[in-house]
Design an enzyme around this catalytic site. Structure first.
Site, short mmCIF file in Angstrom:
data_model
loop_
_atom_site.label_atom_id
_atom_site.label_comp_id
_atom_site.label_asym_id
_atom_site.label_seq_id
_atom_site.Cartn_x
_atom_site.Cartn_y
_atom_site.Cartn_z
N CYS A 1 -7.58 -6.85 -2.22
CA CYS A 1 -7.26 -6.19 -0.96
C CYS A 1 -7.93 -4.83 -0.82
O CYS A 1 -7.86 -4.19 0.23
CB CYS A 1 -5.75 -6.01 -0.82
SG CYS A 1 -4.92 -7.48 -0.24
N VAL A 2 -8.52 -4.33 -1.89
CA VAL A 2 -9.16 -3.01 -1.79
C VAL A 2 -10.64 -3.08 -2.16
O VAL A 2 -11.07 -4.00 -2.81
CB VAL A 2 -8.47 -1.95 -2.69
CG1 VAL A 2 -7.13 -1.59 -2.11
CG2 VAL A 2 -8.38 -2.41 -4.11
#
Lengths: 158, 105
Positions: free
Chosen positions: B104-105
């Protein structure tokens, strides 16, 4: 690449809570938006301002009292050191996932091209000035300016 | 999954057009994938990102995050966004012949 006709082009994310768990979802969503090529604005209000205050940004903690998600009885959560312990655990997990500490994350989000703003009403209420904020902050704006900047955006409140 | 001809080579791609097998990748395929993504010329700076991503993937088995590109690869986030506009991690991973980033990052 496939693009559906109503793909999201722009988001405005409001961060209103000052705990570690209150701030991260918004940071991850803003960064994630930029990673997808979506325009992103972050607006910090009330205790969410802690995330962009020089003095507070790297001292955010997890609330162990009044936080049902912790699955912890209130009295236990109130024991000295409990919040520090929960915070250390969460930071360790985040580091493992390559999620940066708040200060570094905000630098990253800024470098990714997102706008970072502080809420005028809160700044006045807490008696703060521009110098209290980390350098990544683009400005202090009022709610009207927030809506102007959010033209055409999805607004997400966290 | 489907087979597609890219730069004169038959390769398997997933539904989003990412190479299924990183070993199918060639520099010619990278050029062709870049052109598909609207990057007409791969400069030395682009190659630096692509080569780091491939080397890191070979070592770690995962597509590096933007943070890793910056901290380990020495590629500044700002530069990354300039080189691969509108979705840098995904675009660069695709051109490097790697799968879609999973984190997600």
């Amino acid at each position: 690449m496939k693009e559906s006709p109503d793909a999201i082009k722009k988001v405005s994310i409001i961060i209103s809570k000052g705990s570690l768990d209150g701030i991260y979802p918004g940071l991850i969503m803003a960064n994630g938006a930029r990673m997808e090529g979506i325009e992103a604005t972050l607006f910090f209000t009330f205790f969410g301002l802690d995330a962009i205050l020089k003095k507070r940004v790297d001292k955010l903690t997890v609330a162990t009292v009044g936080n049902p998600g912790m699955h912890m009885p209130t009295l236990l959560g109130a024991l000295p050191g409990m919040s520090a312990f929960a915070t250390a655990m969460m930071k360790k997990q985040m580091e493992k996932l390559d999620i940066p500490p708040a200060g570094e994350f905000l630098e990253m989000i800024k470098d990714a091209g997102a706008g970072i703003y502080a809420c005028r009403a809160t700044v006045d209420m807490f008696g703060l000035s521009k110098d209290d904020f980390i350098p990544q902050v683009d400005g202090i704006i009022n709610v009207g300016e927030f809506y102007e900047r959010s033209a055409g955006a999805q607004i997400i409140f966290t | 999954m489907q087979t597609k001809e890219i730069a004169g080579k038959q390769v398997q791609v997933d539904e989003d057009g990412f190479l299924v097998n990183p070993n199918d990748w060639t520099r010619e395929i990278a050029q062709a994938l870049a052109a598909e993504q609207g990057i007409d010329v791969l400069t030395e700076a682009h190659w630096r990102v692509i080569e780091f991503m491939r080397a890191d993937f070979a070592e770690k088995g995962a597509v590096p995050t933007i943070r890793r590109l910056s901290k380990v690869g020495g590629i500044e986030t700002k530069e990354l966004y300039e080189l691969f506009p509108n979705g840098p991690a995904k675009k660069a991973a695709r051109i490097a012949g790697l799968g879609k980033p999973q984190g997600c990052v």
